[in-house]
Scaffold this active site. Structure first.
Site, PDB file in Angstrom:
ATOM      1  N   ASP A  11       0.931  -1.378  -0.396  1.00 42.80           N
ATOM      2  CA  ASP A  11       0.075  -0.145  -0.141  1.00 42.80           C
ATOM      3  C   ASP A  11       0.906   1.095   0.384  1.00 42.80           C
ATOM      4  O   ASP A  11       1.913   1.367   0.762  1.00 42.80           O
ATOM      5  CB  ASP A  11      -1.455  -0.381   1.379  1.00 42.80           C
ATOM      6  CG  ASP A  11      -1.827   1.419   0.958  1.00 42.80           C
ATOM      7  OD1 ASP A  11      -2.517   1.027  -0.010  1.00 42.80           O
ATOM      8  OD2 ASP A  11      -2.135   2.216   2.077  1.00 42.80           O
ATOM      9  N   GLU A  13       0.869   5.475   0.548  1.00 45.48           N
ATOM     10  CA  GLU A  13      -0.104   7.113   0.806  1.00 45.48           C
ATOM     11  C   GLU A  13       0.615   7.798   0.382  1.00 45.48           C
ATOM     12  O   GLU A  13       2.665   8.251  -0.529  1.00 45.48           O
ATOM     13  CB  GLU A  13       0.139   7.408   2.360  1.00 45.48           C
ATOM     14  CG  GLU A  13      -0.423   6.209   3.424  1.00 45.48           C
ATOM     15  CD  GLU A  13      -1.918   5.980   3.632  1.00 45.48           C
ATOM     16  OE1 GLU A  13      -2.448   6.876   2.769  1.00 45.48           O
ATOM     17  OE2 GLU A  13      -2.537   4.880   3.143  1.00 45.48           O
ATOM     18  N   HIS A 156      -5.433   5.876   7.826  1.00 52.25           N
ATOM     19  CA  HIS A 156      -5.496   4.774   7.383  1.00 52.25           C
ATOM     20  C   HIS A 156      -3.266   5.605   7.341  1.00 52.25           C
ATOM     21  O   HIS A 156      -2.487   6.517   8.013  1.00 52.25           O
ATOM     22  CB  HIS A 156      -5.451   5.883   6.395  1.00 52.25           C
ATOM     23  CG  HIS A 156      -6.714   5.511   5.543  1.00 52.25           C
ATOM     24  ND1 HIS A 156      -6.642   4.562   4.160  1.00 52.25           N
ATOM     25  CD2 HIS A 156      -7.901   5.966   5.832  1.00 52.25           C
ATOM     26  CE1 HIS A 156      -8.262   4.038   4.536  1.00 52.25           C
ATOM     27  NE2 HIS A 156      -8.902   5.591   5.131  1.00 52.25           N
ATOM     28  N   ASP A 161      -2.553  -0.657   6.157  1.00 53.53           N
ATOM     29  CA  ASP A 161      -3.017  -0.738   5.310  1.00 53.53           C
ATOM     30  C   ASP A 161      -2.865  -2.401   4.762  1.00 53.53           C
ATOM     31  O   ASP A 161      -3.520  -3.196   4.167  1.00 53.53           O
ATOM     32  CB  ASP A 161      -3.776   0.226   4.377  1.00 53.53           C
ATOM     33  CG  ASP A 161      -4.582   1.254   5.463  1.00 53.53           C
ATOM     34  OD1 ASP A 161      -4.614   0.804   6.189  1.00 53.53           O
ATOM     35  OD2 ASP A 161      -4.365   2.150   4.296  1.00 53.53           O
TER      36      ASP A 161
END
Length: 232
Positions: A11, A13, A156, A161
């Site tokens: 994942d 960001e 998050h 995640d």
């Protein structure tokens, strides 16, 4: 490591949503899986994107410009080299993979590295939509469907995640039963008998005396050499 499938739950960001424009990656998170089960090995780093983080990103992730000012850029060896070494040639599992793949490949391209081709990616959104047509397919929705705790997910984060995604991925592929070991020795001869545990004391019969007598009377009415007469 013994023979099996190594995959990476992954994942990112980012500063925003436009990987083809000015937005950049601010965090990478990855979880090693072996035969679809997390091994405990993870990778996580914050990254200085060289630009401001959007208000939406701060609200969703809690990551601010001040938190990134002293972090390495993506093209530094401690980010790009370390990440590529962790991933190796493994399959990459991501939720809405086109988003994470777009951002990661854009960053790799900027620093002169080879992009990771689409064939190496597994998209859990696609798997979920095929498995549960018409149902919500967000990571949160799938965690709730599979009773995976979201207690620690107030914001998050790429690594958190990725860890949640690893659990969701296992469930999408058939559930936790895939990781069970039943003590079966795969190297054992298939023709060998399976040992069974003997009871110290046999169970008491469930037939009553009246039922047994009725059954014996019925057997005596059978003509010829009845097989059951041997057990009369």
């Amino acid at each position: 490591m013994t023979e099996g499938i190594r995959e990476i739950s992954f994942d990112t960001e980012t500063t925003g949503l436009d990987w083809a424009g000015d937005d950049r990656v601010i965090e990478l998170g990855a979880v090693e899986m072996f035969n679809h089960v997390p091994t405990g090995k993870t990778f996580r780093t914050l990254i200085n994107p060289g630009r401001n983080v959007s208000e939406a990103t701060v609200r969703i992730t809690g990551i601010t410009d001040d938190m990134l000012i002293d972090k390495p850029a993506f093209d530094s060896p401690e980010v790009v080299d370390a990440f590529l070494e962790f991933v190796g040639d493994s399959i990459i599992v991501a939720h809405n993979a086109s988003f994470d793949r777009g951002f990661l490949n854009a960053e790799l391209k900027r620093c002169g590295r080879s992009e990771l081709p689409e064939i190496r990616w597994v998209d859990t959104v696609e798997i979920a939509r095929k498995k549960f047509p018409g149902a919500p397919a967000s990571l949160d929705a799938l965690c709730k469907r599979f009773d995976i705790s979201l207690e620690s997910r107030t914001l998050h984060g790429a690594l958190l995640d990725a860890q949640l995604l690893a659990s969701v991925y296992l469930e999408l592929l058939g559930g936790r039963a895939r990781s069970f070991e039943f003590g079966f020795d795969k190297k054992a001869n298939a023709n060998e008998s399976i040992s069974r545990v003997q009871r110290d004391k046999p169970l008491a019969p469930r037939l009553t005396a009246e039922e047994r007598a009725a059954h014996q009377n019925f057997i005596r009415t059978l003509k010829g050499d009845s097989y059951w007469s041997k057990y009369d």
